[in-house]
Write a protein that holds these residues in place. Structure first.
Motif, PDB file in Angstrom:
ATOM      1  N   GLU A 230       7.263  -1.790  -7.416  1.00 22.37           N
ATOM      2  CA  GLU A 230       6.337  -1.294  -6.663  1.00 22.37           C
ATOM      3  C   GLU A 230       6.783  -1.455  -5.210  1.00 22.37           C
ATOM      4  OE1 GLU A 230       2.277  -2.465  -7.289  1.00 22.37           O
ATOM      5  OE2 GLU A 230       2.444  -1.757  -9.605  1.00 22.37           O
TER       6      GLU A 230
ATOM      7  N   TRP B 163       2.691  -0.515   1.070  1.00 20.42           N
ATOM      8  CA  TRP B 163       2.102   0.423   1.627  1.00 20.42           C
ATOM      9  C   TRP B 163       3.123   1.042   2.593  1.00 20.42           C
ATOM     10  CZ3 TRP B 163      -1.442   3.328  -1.003  1.00 20.42           C
ATOM     11  CH2 TRP B 163      -2.097   2.686  -1.882  1.00 20.42           C
TER      12      TRP B 163
ATOM     13  N   LYS C 195       2.443   4.853  -1.483  1.00 23.49           N
ATOM     14  CA  LYS C 195       2.958   3.615  -2.326  1.00 23.49           C
ATOM     15  C   LYS C 195       3.703   4.385  -3.316  1.00 23.49           C
ATOM     16  CE  LYS C 195       1.542  -0.896  -4.466  1.00 23.49           C
ATOM     17  NZ  LYS C 195       2.094  -1.543  -3.372  1.00 23.49           N
TER      18      LYS C 195
END
Length: 396
Positions: free
Chosen positions: A138, A141, A153
């Motif tokens: 991941e 942001w 994101k």
């Protein structure tokens, strides 16, 4: 179940680049394919006296021919390998099913994992979370210049592919208002907030993975990705019927099997996604077929075969006729067809039609694929395993 055809269901695009040119005697590159017919023999190499010689053998033996013997067909040129043997040689492809896209890489996850890390770093994207055991990356942001009112994101899900030693990378994009409070775990939606920004990430990532400068290392921690379960397995339980087990959603399972039975040795004659059924014939020699075969090209090997005649006969059979001939007598194992109603299942006792039935049953992530004769009866263990293997090797 939503019906998908192989043409509209599963789309594949290669990320590799191909050069173009004009071949032939009038083109940029002269056709040299027949030059060997005019080649001269060379005098064998002479070894100086006093030097020990080692017996030499022909690396590629060429049969002796005279005159026009070759043109008359006395020597049979060896056939090339089946197309399915060379399937998937391109390193990176983008696959699409419905509104979903993902990247397929012909490398195992432990090799793709460090390449994804390198790609994110070189792209200037900050990595906020990396979980090799779950195959999840991941980003932090970020804010795109063209949309300062939102924060964005990305999530990369790395999974084993359908074929051995392949990897699938699924991308999810999330966008929220710039004033929204963020932090902690993210509730990722089933679909990306912006298909365009998801597509941007897929295209950029595919290009990076396909480049020759991609990292050639392997990650030990990423070896756990998909190691516990495979997406596709050929199972042959002792004393029971062999089948292919798929850990896929039904729509994708249907699309990839549809691709397989339109490839290789199979000829697809009828299909119905609502009842999970393909009606096919099988011709092992057809593994060599290409689009050029119909045009009388290199891969045209003569007149109509018995298998061609059988396929033409199968083309005349409707799915309703097949279903009407399903054997529902005791001991015929009709369990795969018990939920098919209103289509005349088992209404006749006619002889079996040529070919086979490929039956897909189950729910998402627990799909089973079986091959039966056209009466719905199980095949011998060896025959079923051979037919299933031919399906498995052409899954995508």
């Amino acid at each position: 179940m939503k019906k998908l055809t192989v043409g509209a269901g599963l789309f594949i695009s290669s990320v590799t680049l191909a050069g173009c040119g004009v071949f032939g005697n009038d083109g940029y590159f002269r056709d040299r394919s027949n030059d060997y017919q005019h080649a001269d023999s060379l005098t064998p190499l002479r070894i100086p006296e006093g030097v020990n010689t080692k017996h030499q053998e022909e690396l590629y033996e060429i049969p002796q021919i005279a005159g026009e013997q070759l043109a008359q067909g006395d020597f049979e040129v060896p056939r090339p390998q089946a197309i399915s043997v060379n399937a998937g040689l391109d390193k990176v492809k983008i696959q699409k099913l419905g509104g979903n896209r993902w990247v397929l890489v012909t490398q195992p996850p432990e090799e793709v994992w460090p390449q994804l890390h390198q790609f994110l770093r070189s792209s200037g994207l900050t990595l906020e979370m990396s979980d090799a055991s779950a195959g999840v990356l991941e980003t932090a942001w970020m804010t795109f210049k063209e949309s300062p009112d939102t924060k964005d994101k990305y999530r990369l899900q790395v999974e084993t592919g359908v074929q051995p030693d392949t990897t699938e990378v699924h991308v999810r994009h999330l966008s929220v208002p710039s004033a929204a409070q963020v932090g902690g775990s993210v509730n990722w939606p089933k679909q990306s907030s912006s298909p365009e920004r998801e597509g941007w990430m897929i295209d950029e990532m595919s290009t990076a993975l396909a480049s020759e400068t991609a990292a050639a290392t392997a990650s030990l921690v990423a070896q756990a990705i998909g190691s516990s379960t495979l997406k596709v397995q050929l199972r042959e339980p002792a004393g029971n019927e062999p089948y292919i087990a798929m850990g896929l959603e039904m729509d994708r399972a249907w699309a990839t099997v549809a691709h397989a039975v339109n490839s290789g040795a199979y000829r697809l004659h009828r299909e119905d996604a609502d009842i999970g059924l393909f009606y096919v014939t099988y011709d092992e020699e057809r593994e060599l077929a290409t689009d050029e075969e119909d045009d009388g090209g290199w891969f045209s090997w003569g007149g109509k075969s018995d298998e061609d005649e059988l396929a033409e006969s199968a083309d005349q059979v409707s799915l309703q006729q097949i279903l009407a001939g399903i054997d529902l007598t005791e001991g015929a194992e009709p369990v795969l067809f018990k939920e098919i109603k209103g289509l005349g299942v088992g209404s006749t006792t006619s002889e079996a039609y040529p070919g086979y039935l490929i039956v897909i049953r189950g729910n998402d992530d627990e799909i089973e694929v079986r091959v039966r004769n056209t009466r719905g009866q199980p095949l011998s263990r060896n025959e079923a395993a051979q037919l299933l293997q031919s399906i498995q090797q052409n899954l995508i």
